[in-house]
Structure formats: C-alpha cells, structure tokens
Motif scaffolding. Structure first.
Motif, PDB file in Angstrom:
ATOM      1  N   MET A 273     -17.028   5.215 -22.194  1.00 51.07           N
ATOM      2  CA  MET A 273     -17.944   6.263 -22.629  1.00 51.07           C
ATOM      3  C   MET A 273     -17.306   7.452 -21.762  1.00 51.07           C
ATOM      4  N   MET A 274     -17.086   6.973 -20.544  1.00 53.71           N
ATOM      5  CA  MET A 274     -16.565   8.065 -19.463  1.00 53.71           C
ATOM      6  C   MET A 274     -15.628   8.895 -19.766  1.00 53.71           C
ATOM      7  N   ALA A 275     -14.816   8.320 -20.622  1.00 54.58           N
ATOM      8  CA  ALA A 275     -13.355   8.551 -20.840  1.00 54.58           C
ATOM      9  C   ALA A 275     -13.397  10.076 -21.406  1.00 54.58           C
ATOM     10  N   ASN A 276     -14.038  10.452 -22.299  1.00 55.13           N
ATOM     11  CA  ASN A 276     -14.382  11.819 -22.958  1.00 55.13           C
ATOM     12  C   ASN A 276     -15.468  12.593 -22.281  1.00 55.13           C
ATOM     13  N   GLN A 277     -16.135  12.060 -21.289  1.00 58.15           N
ATOM     14  CA  GLN A 277     -16.874  13.076 -20.625  1.00 58.15           C
ATOM     15  C   GLN A 277     -16.252  14.065 -19.876  1.00 58.15           C
ATOM     16  N   PRO A 278     -17.052  15.143 -19.642  1.00 62.68           N
ATOM     17  CA  PRO A 278     -16.544  16.331 -19.009  1.00 62.68           C
ATOM     18  C   PRO A 278     -16.425  16.033 -17.497  1.00 62.68           C
ATOM     19  N   LYS A 279     -15.318  16.609 -16.933  1.00 67.29           N
ATOM     20  CA  LYS A 279     -15.166  16.146 -15.630  1.00 67.29           C
ATOM     21  C   LYS A 279     -16.199  16.850 -14.546  1.00 67.29           C
ATOM     22  N   GLN A 280     -16.821  16.366 -13.866  1.00 66.49           N
ATOM     23  CA  GLN A 280     -17.980  16.797 -13.025  1.00 66.49           C
ATOM     24  C   GLN A 280     -17.162  17.476 -11.822  1.00 66.49           C
ATOM     25  N   ASP A 281     -17.833  18.791 -11.280  1.00 66.32           N
ATOM     26  CA  ASP A 281     -17.324  19.104 -10.157  1.00 66.32           C
ATOM     27  C   ASP A 281     -17.907  18.323  -8.907  1.00 66.32           C
ATOM     28  N   GLN A 327     -17.873   2.674 -29.460  1.00 64.95           N
ATOM     29  CA  GLN A 327     -17.191   4.122 -28.769  1.00 64.95           C
ATOM     30  C   GLN A 327     -15.879   4.026 -29.164  1.00 64.95           C
ATOM     31  N   PHE A 328     -15.061   3.134 -29.351  1.00 71.32           N
ATOM     32  CA  PHE A 328     -13.705   3.320 -29.558  1.00 71.32           C
ATOM     33  C   PHE A 328     -13.592   4.247 -31.018  1.00 71.32           C
ATOM     34  N   ILE A 329     -14.414   3.758 -32.207  1.00 73.75           N
ATOM     35  CA  ILE A 329     -14.494   4.519 -33.266  1.00 73.75           C
ATOM     36  C   ILE A 329     -14.834   6.074 -32.987  1.00 73.75           C
ATOM     37  N   LEU A 330     -15.766   6.095 -32.478  1.00 72.18           N
ATOM     38  CA  LEU A 330     -16.343   7.558 -31.830  1.00 72.18           C
ATOM     39  C   LEU A 330     -15.326   8.415 -31.085  1.00 72.18           C
ATOM     40  N   ASN A 331     -14.599   7.877 -30.137  1.00 75.45           N
ATOM     41  CA  ASN A 331     -13.533   8.499 -29.407  1.00 75.45           C
ATOM     42  C   ASN A 331     -12.433   8.759 -30.328  1.00 75.45           C
ATOM     43  N   ALA A 332     -11.980   8.114 -31.205  1.00 74.70           N
ATOM     44  CA  ALA A 332     -10.846   8.227 -32.059  1.00 74.70           C
ATOM     45  C   ALA A 332     -11.433   9.446 -32.985  1.00 74.70           C
ATOM     46  N   TYR A 333     -12.530   9.385 -33.504  1.00 79.35           N
ATOM     47  CA  TYR A 333     -12.881  10.496 -34.248  1.00 79.35           C
ATOM     48  C   TYR A 333     -13.072  11.768 -34.009  1.00 79.35           C
ATOM     49  N   PHE A 334     -13.865  11.767 -32.442  1.00 77.80           N
ATOM     50  CA  PHE A 334     -14.120  13.022 -32.096  1.00 77.80           C
ATOM     51  C   PHE A 334     -12.685  13.747 -31.390  1.00 77.80           C
ATOM     52  N   ASN A 335     -11.709  13.070 -30.955  1.00 78.04           N
ATOM     53  CA  ASN A 335     -10.643  13.497 -30.555  1.00 78.04           C
ATOM     54  C   ASN A 335      -9.976  14.235 -31.432  1.00 78.04           C
ATOM     55  N   LYS A 336     -10.131  14.088 -32.761  1.00 74.86           N
ATOM     56  CA  LYS A 336      -9.554  14.773 -33.971  1.00 74.86           C
ATOM     57  C   LYS A 336     -10.350  16.006 -34.454  1.00 74.86           C
ATOM     58  N   VAL A 337     -11.660  16.116 -33.838  1.00 73.91           N
ATOM     59  CA  VAL A 337     -12.484  17.304 -34.467  1.00 73.91           C
ATOM     60  C   VAL A 337     -12.170  18.484 -33.858  1.00 73.91           C
TER      61      VAL A 337
END
Length: 433
Positions: A273-281, A327-337
């Motif tokens: 889940m954290m793979a596509n999370q924004p990098k925190q300061d 999450q694997f499905i969601l990551n694959a989908y949102f990487n193409k959005v």
C-alpha cells in the motif's frame, strides 16, 4: 488475555452492522452445508472474501486520494516549511487556510483520505464481533449448542464440574447468568476438547444427544476444526498443551503458523500500500510515526494472535491475503491513470457541490505535471543557493588560512606568531583608515 463474550452486540451502531454480517455468515454456512462441508474456518475465509469485495469501493476511493496526494504533497510540504517554528495563532490560521486552498485546487478535501478509513472502522469492529462469537450470529451453528444446553439436567449451574469450567474460562460473576441459554453457549464455545470431555463425564447423557445421526459434541468439534486447529482455541494454549504432553507436533506447528502468517501478510500488505503513497517530508509532523507504525502493527498482530481465538488469526491472514491481491490490481490500474484527467474529474464533482452552495467554481491553473515541475525547479534553485553560499564560506576560510599561514609551515609556532603579527597589521591599517 481475558476476552469476555456476551452474546450479540446490542450497540446502536455496531449491533445492526454485526447482524447484517451475521446473516451473511449464516448464509455461507448454509450453502457449504448443502455440499457436505460443515466447517466454520472455511466459512470465515469465504466471509472475509465477501466483506472485502463489499469494501472494495472504499479501497478504490482511498487509492484515488493517495494518487492525488502524490501531486499535492510537494505543495503541502512547502507550506509546512514556510510556517515551521511559527506557533502563533495567526500563523496557524494562515497555514490551515493555505493548506485548505491546495486541497480545493485539486477538487478534494482534507478528510478525503481519512473518510474511507473512518467508515471502515465500525464495519471492522462488527466483523470481529461476529467472528468472536459465531453461535450468536449463525443460527445453523447455534442449533448444535442449543441441543447440548437442552440436554443438561435441571440445576446444572451448581454442578462442581460446570463451575470449574466457568472459572477456567474466566466467566464467573454476577454478569454471567447461566439460566440464560445464550450465556451457557458463550461458555461452551470457548471450551477445549479436554473441557468438553470433562463436561460429558459430568453429564453422561450428552454422549447420547445426536443431530442427523451424529453425536452433537463430535459435530461441534468437527465444525470448529480447521487444518487440525480448533478455531475457538488460542495458538498459545495449543502450543502450551503440546509442551505439556497433549496434542501433536503438526497441530502445534499449525497453531504457531497462524500468528506468524498474520504478521507477515499484514507487513507485506502495508508495504504494498505504501508503494504508491506520497513521500513524506522527514520534518513533517507524523512522518516518522507512520514508518514506525508500518513495522509495529504487524508485530502487534503477531502478539495478539497468540492470545486471541485462532478464528481471528485465520480472519486476519485471509483479509491481508485478499488485500494484497486487491492492492496489486489497484496499483496496476492507477499507475496507468492520467493524473490530470483524474484531477479534472475530481474538480468537476467538487464544483457541482460548490454550485449547490452558491460558490464559484475552482479552476485548475496548470496541469499536475507542470505543478510538479515548478515545485522541483523551486527546490533545485533553493539547493543551488545553499550550495553557492557554502562554497563562498569555504573560499573565505581558505583565503584566510592562506594569508595567515603564508611563508610559514602550517601549524608551526612560526605560523602562529605570523598570524598574530598579520592580525595586528590589519588592525593598525583599519585604524589609520
């Protein structure tokens, strides 16, 4: 851990939700029973699949918020740096206003990412309630326990063996009314095989109670057995019983695997889940806490699974495994959005809400890629200025050292004497001027 189960949850919020999930679990048990499978552990896994599918839209919404945060985070970090160390009320209000403006610019709200989690919390608590006390919600299972209770003789509540079993399961006191069938079932559901044998020895007529030609006590054992582990037992009890001389090594290993797999699957799910999370300061409030939580939560799951009923551990493993697939499905989908298209659609929805309130629509002045580029250029310029300042400081120090150490070996007594002399010369010249 002493876990008290008091039949159904009657809370205003959790009660109705738990009842709904109870109907789902009861339906699943009825369906599997029709094909000759009477197993609560399997129903828990099927139940987890159904509930995760029902919660999938919330997962999509949460992932969409995370995608937007990837774009918004640099601007939010810049606002935090701008007001860092300013604790006065005016600065805090301005910081909150600027932060809110960033969220509005991208058609979302400050609660957008938290809302799905807040919605899921009562649902998850209700799920745990159902799994903790299967007989209270699954009438098909409860029927077996009711046959046992009905076969108990009058006055069984004062029987020495029964009282010992209640005390062993920490279900004694005024709040436990054993004249109520549901309270007795709560106790029976927590009992071990050894305790069941003690109960049958104290009340021999239980050995004659049958349902569909099968002894009821044996049927209950079979329903609660999953891969050799009784779902009502805690893994810790099973492991301790093995070292005390009862139980097989395979059952002990299966019980040990439950908390370990619960921790590992949760850790992998969090990492995914954290793979596509924004990098925190790193300087942002709560940044370190989030990274620590991703490690601590799986470890806590391991600890709790040792002391919770094995059915809960099976549920956690199944839930994390399903979330990994989702999450694997969601990551694959949102990487193409396309992020700009996502923001545009989000703003259209937000502007419709603003129109209903009589507010003017928000406009996206530039694309997400342009915004990120501008923020990156700004950071690069600030870094270049900082490096230039450091270079100038270094050059001044080097020139000063060369001036004072001229014609003398650096670090020698002569060098130090020359340094004092030249310092005096520079001071005299400055006075004459």
């Amino acid at each position: 851990m002493d876990l008290i189960v008091l039949t159904k949850n009657s809370g205003a919020i959790l009660g109705p939700i738990a009842d709904i999930f109870g109907y789902v679990m009861n339906w699943l048990f009825a369906m599997t029973s029709k094909v000759g499978i009477f197993n609560i552990g399997l129903c828990i896994i099927l139940f987890t699949i159904v509930t995760r599918l029902l919660l999938f839209p919330l997962s999509v919404k949460q992932q969409k918020s995370s995608k937007l945060m990837n774009v918004m985070q640099p601007e939010l970090n810049a606002i935090q740096k701008k007001y860092k160390g300013k604790d006065d009320q005016q600065s805090m209000m301005m910081m909150q206003a600027e932060t809110k403006a960033v969220y509005e610019k991208y058609g979302t709200s400050m609660m957008g990412g938290c809302l799905p989690l807040l919605i899921q919390m009562p649902i998850l608590f209700a799920l745990y309630r159902v799994i903790y006390n299967i007989p209270a919600y699954v009438s098909s299972v409860k029927n077996y326990f009711e046959l046992v209770v009905n076969a108990l003789p009058s006055g069984f509540q004062s029987n020495a063996t029964f009282l010992q079993l209640a005390e062993a399961n920490k279900m004694v006191g005024e709040r436990f009314d054993y004249t109520q069938v549901n309270t007795v079932i709560d106790l029976l559901y927590k009992m071990t095989d050894t305790q069941w044998n003690e109960l049958v020895a104290a009340f021999p007529n239980l050995a004659e109670v049958t349902y569909n030609g099968e002894n009821v006590v044996h049927a209950i054992h079979r329903m609660q057995n999953f891969c050799g582990v009784n779902i009502a037992y805690t893994p810790l009890n099973i492991i301790m019983n093995f070292f005390n001389g009862s139980g097989s090594v395979l059952v002990m290993l299966a019980a040990l695997a439950i908390p370990i797999l619960a921790g590992l699957t949760q850790w992998f799910s969090s990492k995914q889940m954290m793979a596509n999370q924004p990098k925190q300061d790193p300087d942002a409030p709560g940044a370190n806490m989030m990274s620590q939580m991703n490690v601590m939560m799986p470890l806590m799951s391991v600890f709790f699974c040792f002391t919770f009923a094995s059915g809960i551990g099976i549920y956690w493993i199944a839930q994390s495994a399903i979330m990994i697939v989702q999450q694997f499905i969601l990551n694959a989908y949102f990487n193409k959005v396309d992020i700009d298209e996502l923001i545009q659609k989000n703003m259209e929805k937000a502007n419709k809400k603003r129109a209903k309130k009589g507010l003017p629509p928000e406009k996206m002045n530039r694309s997400a890629s342009e915004t990120l580029k501008m923020m990156q250029e700004k950071e690069n310029k600030e870094e270049a200025k900082r490096m230039e300042k450091m270079a100038k400081t270094k050059a001044i120090v080097q020139d000063s050292n060369e001036y004072y150490n001229k014609d003398a070996k650096p670090g020698s007594l002569a060098s130090k004497a020359a340094m004092v002399q030249k310092y005096n010369e520079k001071t005299e010249k400055s006075k004459k001027k």
